[in-house]
Design an enzyme around this catalytic site. Structure first.
Site, PDB file in Angstrom:
ATOM      1  N   LYS A 133       0.832  -1.209   0.000  1.00 36.32           N
ATOM      2  CA  LYS A 133       0.000   0.000   0.000  1.00 36.32           C
ATOM      3  C   LYS A 133       0.867   1.260   0.000  1.00 36.32           C
ATOM      4  CE  LYS A 133      -3.675   2.394   2.515  1.00 36.32           C
ATOM      5  NZ  LYS A 133      -4.746   2.275   3.520  1.00 36.32           N
ATOM      6  N   HIS A 267      -7.233 -29.552 -34.448  1.00 34.38           N
ATOM      7  CA  HIS A 267      -8.320 -28.711 -33.953  1.00 34.38           C
ATOM      8  C   HIS A 267      -9.028 -29.352 -32.754  1.00 34.38           C
ATOM      9  CE1 HIS A 267      -7.582 -25.986 -37.149  1.00 34.38           C
ATOM     10  NE2 HIS A 267      -8.033 -26.777 -38.101  1.00 34.38           N
ATOM     11  N   PHE A 459     -25.252 -42.721 -24.283  1.00 35.27           N
ATOM     12  CA  PHE A 459     -26.081 -43.835 -24.762  1.00 35.27           C
ATOM     13  C   PHE A 459     -26.623 -43.592 -26.170  1.00 35.27           C
ATOM     14  CE2 PHE A 459     -29.309 -41.332 -22.254  1.00 35.27           C
ATOM     15  CZ  PHE A 459     -30.134 -40.966 -23.316  1.00 35.27           C
TER      16      PHE A 459
END
Length: 510
Positions: A133, A267, A459
């Site tokens: 700071k 790709h 599935f």
């Protein structure tokens, strides 16, 4: 001039302190750092002696004191701050060197929560943030790798505002990383990893020339030290797209342990994969799957690349070659190929980190999930739901097809014959279209699919996919199962004389 040194990582701290003393700094220190410096014969002022406040609660409180934080935070340009500092005998602490308790190392070695809690630093982050700071006047050092540059700059009177600003940013990154790690750990321990906040943080490895396209800026970051320590460029500069393709190629090639696997990616999707007796044979078979798409692709080799293999690879243009090692003779084969990029990672075989969580960016945020992987016995424990069981050879092919399918963009199907991928359909909106596309490509390549096996990452909702597979010559299939028409799919497999296995686990990849 006063420098405050309080570090958990003691590497280089003695030499750093010696240099500071020679430059005229008085050294303030605490705990283990103080002990280390004194044992090496350095004159150091104990923070407790300076503050007249002893360390308390087993060291939990030692630097949380106005004489420390006032010394760091008072504004040198404000007369009133300087007056208050002088009134209370507060030293001008112009350099703070702090690194934090080893929280990461602690959670990696133990599940003892009491020990973990004690390795959450309190005073350290407070000093780092205070010094950062007040970077207008204070130099904050949090990285042992910066010691040399700091000393050199101090010797040359180059402790500039710009340098202190750079160190300030680094300091806040240091504490932010630390807090993110703690928050994520606590969420993992007490909220199953999905708390109200989740933090993704990484360290810059290097910028890339651009992102996916030339008009986009790009860079790559690491969660740990894999890319810094275990990933090396032997030839060429890595690109943003190279990295994403390499990620997929290596994940597939390394999924089979020490097997001589070769994966070719274009790709982000595999266009070739094989496991044969030798890496050379594996590469030749992998290339047969789609030699057209392989042009300009990424090749991952799960073993050392020798001269013979290099000469075979060099027959076409490959943009990226990655392997655990490559011989000097093999490397010389590519000397005149300007555009090929060669990287190594791992040891004897390809090695890649396995992240616990996976995330994807969406506009306005991100989605987070546990990382997906095929279980060690997932294929072995798959249930045979057909009358006909697969042969030993077919089961090996089913395992290859299933593991590859789990890393191919959905909807996908993967065909394997004799330990080599012979067709792949990926990223289609229809699973039947994926199957048809794969078969058509195999026909174009002149590949015989008769007797091959098929894997699907999800599935089959209808029997039409089974019928298409049978037409192509598929002899055995593995899929997750779970469709409301599973009975119809099973009946079709039995009618066509095919082996059918349900794994019970879906592996969508979007």
């Amino acid at each position: 001039m006063t420098a405050l040194l309080s570090v958990s990582d003691k590497n280089g701290i003695v030499a750093f302190a010696k240099e500071l003393i020679e430059l005229g700094y008085e050294i303030l220190s605490t705990g283990g750092t103080l002990k280390t410096l004194k044992e090496n014969g350095l004159e150091v002022l104990d923070v407790s002696s300076y503050t007249q406040s002893p360390e308390m609660f087993d060291g939990r409180v030692k630097t949380l004191h106005p004489k420390i934080h006032g010394g760091i935070l008072h504004r040198r340009e404000l007369q009133e701050d300087v007056k208050v500092a002088k009134e209370f005998g507060i030293k001008d602490i112009s350099l703070v060197c702090v690194n934090l308790y080893p929280f990461k190392e602690t959670i990696e070695k133990t599940d003892d929560f009491d020990e973990i809690i004690e390795n959450i630093d309190i005073g350290g982050p407070s000093m780092v943030r205070a010094a950062a700071k007040n970077f207008q006047s204070v130099l904050i050092v949090t990285d042992t790798n910066d010691y040399k540059e700091v000393i050199e700059r101090l010797k040359r009177n180059e402790n500039t505002l710009e340098f202190r600003q750079a160190m300030m940013i680094k300091a806040y990154e240091h504490t932010a990383n630390y807090d993110c790690m703690i928050a994520n750990y606590m969420n993992a321990r007490f909220k199953g990893g999905f708390g109200n906040k989740h933090f993704i943080y990484g360290t810059l490895v290097a910028p890339t020339r651009y992102g996916e396209n030339p008009h986009q800026k790009g860079a790559y970051y690491e969660f740990d030290k894999f890319y810094s320590n275990d990933f090396k460029a032997l030839k060429g500069e890595i690109s943003f797209n190279n990295l994403t393709d390499i990620n997929n190629a290596v994940k597939i090639a390394s999924s089979f342990g020490t097997s001589p696997a070769v994966c070719i990616v274009k790709h982000a999707n595999p266009c070739g994969f094989a496991i044969k007796e030798t890496l050379l044979d594996s590469y030749k078979e992998a290339l047969k799957c789609d030699s057209v798409s392989a042009y300009g692709g990424v090749v991952a080799i799960n073993g050392e690349v020798n001269q013979e293999l290099a000469e075979e690879i060099n027959k076409i243009f490959i943009e990226v070659l990655i392997a655990p090692s490559i011989t000097k003779e093999a490397l010389s084969v590519f000397e005149n190929k300007k555009k090929i990029k060669i990287f190594v990672c791992g040891g004897e075989y390809l090695k890649f980190p396995k992240d616990k969580y996976d995330f994807k960016h969406i506009e306005g945020g991100f989605v987070l999930q546990d990382s997906d992987s095929v279980g060690e016995n997932e294929v072995r424990d798959a249930k045979c739901v057909s009358k006909l069981e697969a042969t030993k050879e077919q089961k090996r092919d089913l395992e290859i097809a299933y593991k590859v399918a789990s890393l191919v963009k959905s909807n996908c199907v993967v065909y394997v014959k004799n330990n080599a991928m012979v067709a792949v359909g990926m990223g289609m909106t229809s699973r039947v279209d994926a199957a048809k596309s794969a078969i058509r490509k195999a026909q174009e390549m002149g590949l015989d699919l008769k007797g091959c096996v098929l894997a699907s990452e999800a599935f089959f909702p209808f029997k039409d996919s089974i019928e298409e597979a049978h037409k192509a010559g598929v002899s055995a299939i593995i899929e997750p199962g779970g469709s409301i028409r599973d009975d119809e799919v099973i009946a079709c497999a039995n009618e066509l004389g095919m082996s059918l296995y349900f794994s019970g686990v879906r592996h969508f990849l979007h």
